[in-house]
Design an enzyme around this catalytic site. Structure first.
Site, PDB file in Angstrom:
ATOM      1  N   HIS A 141       0.869  -1.185   0.000  1.00  7.28           N
ATOM      2  CA  HIS A 141       0.000   0.000   0.000  1.00  7.28           C
ATOM      3  C   HIS A 141       0.905   1.234   0.000  1.00  7.28           C
ATOM      4  O   HIS A 141       2.021   1.183   0.522  1.00  7.28           O
ATOM      5  CB  HIS A 141      -0.844  -0.054   1.274  1.00  7.28           C
ATOM      6  N   ASP A 218       2.945  -4.466   8.001  1.00  9.20           N
ATOM      7  CA  ASP A 218       1.778  -3.606   7.842  1.00  9.20           C
ATOM      8  C   ASP A 218       0.555  -4.512   8.026  1.00  9.20           C
ATOM      9  O   ASP A 218       0.194  -5.285   7.137  1.00  9.20           O
ATOM     10  CB  ASP A 218       1.820  -2.968   6.449  1.00  9.20           C
ATOM     11  N   GLN A 221      -4.684  -4.729   7.017  1.00 11.42           N
ATOM     12  CA  GLN A 221      -5.725  -5.642   6.531  1.00 11.42           C
ATOM     13  C   GLN A 221      -5.727  -6.966   7.291  1.00 11.42           C
ATOM     14  O   GLN A 221      -6.746  -7.657   7.316  1.00 11.42           O
ATOM     15  CB  GLN A 221      -5.528  -5.925   5.030  1.00 11.42           C
ATOM     16  N   LYS A 244     -10.533  -0.366  10.689  1.00 17.01           N
ATOM     17  CA  LYS A 244     -10.704  -1.548   9.832  1.00 17.01           C
ATOM     18  C   LYS A 244     -11.077  -2.771  10.662  1.00 17.01           C
ATOM     19  O   LYS A 244     -11.295  -3.850  10.134  1.00 17.01           O
ATOM     20  CB  LYS A 244      -9.423  -1.818   9.040  1.00 17.01           C
ATOM     21  N   CYS A 382      -4.862   2.531  -3.591  1.00 10.97           N
ATOM     22  CA  CYS A 382      -3.609   3.034  -3.011  1.00 10.97           C
ATOM     23  C   CYS A 382      -2.502   1.989  -3.128  1.00 10.97           C
ATOM     24  O   CYS A 382      -1.678   1.819  -2.219  1.00 10.97           O
ATOM     25  CB  CYS A 382      -3.793   3.456  -1.550  1.00 10.97           C
TER      26      CYS A 382
HETATM   27  N1  C6P Z   1      -6.329   0.683   2.824  1.00  9.15           N
HETATM   28  C1  C6P Z   1      -8.207   0.329   1.327  1.00  9.15           C
HETATM   29  O1  C6P Z   1      -9.313   0.627   0.853  1.00  9.15           O
HETATM   30  P1  C6P Z   1      -5.003   3.893   7.230  1.00  9.15           P
HETATM   31  O2  C6P Z   1      -5.566   4.741   6.152  1.00  9.15           O
HETATM   32  O3  C6P Z   1      -3.794   4.530   7.890  1.00  9.15           O
HETATM   33  O4  C6P Z   1      -6.010   3.405   8.210  1.00  9.15           O
HETATM   34  O5  C6P Z   1      -4.479   2.550   6.521  1.00  9.15           O
HETATM   35  C2  C6P Z   1      -3.574   2.623   5.465  1.00  9.15           C
HETATM   36  C3  C6P Z   1      -3.336   1.266   4.892  1.00  9.15           C
HETATM   37  C4  C6P Z   1      -2.087   0.686   5.070  1.00  9.15           C
HETATM   38  N2  C6P Z   1      -1.831  -0.547   4.633  1.00  9.15           N
HETATM   39  C5  C6P Z   1      -2.758  -1.288   4.010  1.00  9.15           C
HETATM   40  C6  C6P Z   1      -2.419  -2.682   3.576  1.00  9.15           C
HETATM   41  C7  C6P Z   1      -4.037  -0.757   3.798  1.00  9.15           C
HETATM   42  O6  C6P Z   1      -4.965  -1.500   3.168  1.00  9.15           O
HETATM   43  C8  C6P Z   1      -4.328   0.554   4.220  1.00  9.15           C
HETATM   44  C9  C6P Z   1      -5.655   1.190   3.937  1.00  9.15           C
HETATM   45  C10 C6P Z   1      -7.668   1.137   2.470  1.00  9.15           C
HETATM   46  O7  C6P Z   1      -7.574  -0.632   0.908  1.00  9.15           O
HETATM   47  C11 C6P Z   1      -7.726   2.604   2.187  1.00  9.15           C
HETATM   48  S1  C6P Z   1      -6.683   3.073   0.860  1.00  9.15           S
END
Ligand code: C6P
Length: 425
Positions: A141, A218, A221, A244, A382
């Site tokens: 991401h 990370d 997910q 999430k 992203c």
């Molecule tokens: N992915 C998706 O629709 P935040 O925004 O900080 O809570 O998470 C960022 C992030 C980091 N790593 C991974 C693997 C992610 O999937 C995400 C967030 C969302 O897939 C929003 S782009």
């Protein structure tokens, strides 16, 4: 309420499969699911972007503001003490949830993005120098790419990238070759948001540690879908977002091994993170305060605590088994639709159905599905390098959570056929 009683996680006995979930009971916990969109029942399949919130989380946040609202760690009065106890109590819940060794290893942040930026700005700037390498993967991401690029530009380091196969798995031979005596950090998604791949993180961590290299996972997910045990994994850093995992937005967690966190300089300066301040020199507080400058998201943490209770009340093994069954059902249904292609067919996969339809742009898919009450995401998620790998501008993505059902998958597939009809295909 189906899941929020008690904090002990429900775990099936070793070697047994978890009992089937009563999904209708779980759905009853989520007020937002019970509505119509454009006159059609809402089918919410954008859980990788953010999950819906159970009543227990909504009530915990509202109860906090109605009864206990105050700043933390500062006041001698009753409300401040209560707020502090609740806030720090959630740190204890997160410790159990991740099986961290100590609450000192858990920093509250805004979310995964801030957690990774924190590591890049502190660990990274203290330990990564010109000529050093940071090893990422092609399926990251942007939140696990751009902070490292910013760092690399500042210090003169280089980013190396482990490629993926067309099924969406890491090329592990390349990983092993790219891990060199210049590598200072490996940063990798536990579960890919664009492909659903569950990466072989144990193997990655083992190989990296054999080479003396720390690993950041990370977990944005993974945390909602897979039971995470940071001590068993032996990862050095783990990041996840509250929103999430059925909690509020604006709150997340960075886990870091104490030896690294002790060694890292502070991230942001301000109140809360200091021991002593003068104009000549300031000294910093102990962990985890050293990394939590300013008034934190107290209500968010309270909501995260309720979300963790909720998830543990159901049991992550039961959640994973349910979601796996829904995903398998969806994959089989997708294969039966001519012109539909699933992007990401890793052997180890969870919760994500990324797909394209011949001759139809993903944004059109998303828009037409929306008119049928079906909420999916369309775009690059992203994860632009993933799109580049498949030579695609975007995909449509359905992502599943504990409250999704096979009937909703049927509705999605009927919606997809409708999209094809609209385009005369
Ligand atoms: N992915 C998706 O629709 P935040 O925004 O900080 O809570 O998470 C960022 C992030 C980091 N790593 C991974 C693997 C992610 O999937 C995400 C967030 C969302 O897939 C929003 S782009």
């Amino acid at each position: 309420m189906s899941g929020a009683e008690g904090t002990a996680e429900r775990r099936p006995a070793a070697g047994t499969t978890p009992p089937a979930l009563d999904v209708e009971r779980i759905r009853a916990d989520f007020p937002v699911l019970h509505q119509e969109v454009y006159g059609k029942p809402l089918v919410y399949l954008d859980n990788a972007a953010t999950t819906q919130k159970p009543r227990a989380v909504i009530d915990a946040v509202s109860r906090f503001y109605a009864h206990d609202n105050s700043n933390v760690h500062r006041g001698v009065h009753a409300l401040s003490q209560r707020a502090t106890e609740e806030y720090e109590g959630v740190r204890g819940k997160v410790r159990e949830f991740l099986n961290a060794a100590s609450e000192r290893e858990l920093i509250f942040v805004r979310g995964t993005t801030e957690a990774i930026n924190l590591v890049a700005a502190t660990f990274g700037r203290a330990r990564i120098r010109a000529g050093d390498e940071i090893l990422l993967t092609e399926m990251e991401h942007h939140s696990n790419i751009v902070p490292w690029q910013l760092l690399a530009e500042q210090v003169g380091a280089t980013i190396k990238v482990v490629p993926i196969t067309d099924t969406g798995e890491l090329v592990m031979e390349s990983f092993e070759q790219l891990l060199t005596d210049r590598t200072r950090l490996v940063a990798v998604a536990h579960l890919s948001n664009a492909l659903g791949t569950i990466n072989p993180v144990r193997r990655i961590i083992q190989a990296a540690h054999d080479a003396g290299v720390p690993v950041l996972l990370d977990g944005a997910q993974a945390a909602p879908h897979i039971r995470v045990d940071v001590r068993e994994l032996d990862c050095d850093f783990y990041a996840f977002s509250g929103h999430k995992i059925y909690g509020p937005t604006g709150i997340g967690v960075l886990y870091g091994k104490e030896k690294w966190l002790e060694d890292m300089p502070p991230y942001q300066g301000g109140g809360e993170m200091i021991r002593q301040v003068s104009f000549t020199r300031s000294t910093y507080g102990d962990l985890p305060a050293k990394f939590e400058a300013g008034t934190p998201n107290i209500a968010g943490a309270v909501g995260l605590g309720a979300a963790i209770d909720y998830v543990r009340g159901i049991g992550l093994d039961a959640i994973a088994a349910h979601e796996h069954a829904v995903l398998e059902y969806a994959l089989a249904a997708a294969d039966a639709i001519p012109g539909m292609r699933v992007v990401g067919r890793a052997r180890e996969k969870a919760s994500i159905l990324s797909f394209v339809l011949d001759g139809i742009h993903p944004h059109d898919i998303g828009t037409i599905l929306d008119r049928q009450g079906l909420a999916v995401r369309a775009g690059h998620h992203c994860a632009m390098p993933v799109m580049e790998h498949y030579c695609l501008p975007a995909t449509a993505r359905a992502s599943f959570a504990v409250y999704n059902t096979r009937a909703e998958v049927d509705a999605l597939m009927a919606g997809i056929r409708k999209v094809q009809e609209v385009f005369g295909l």
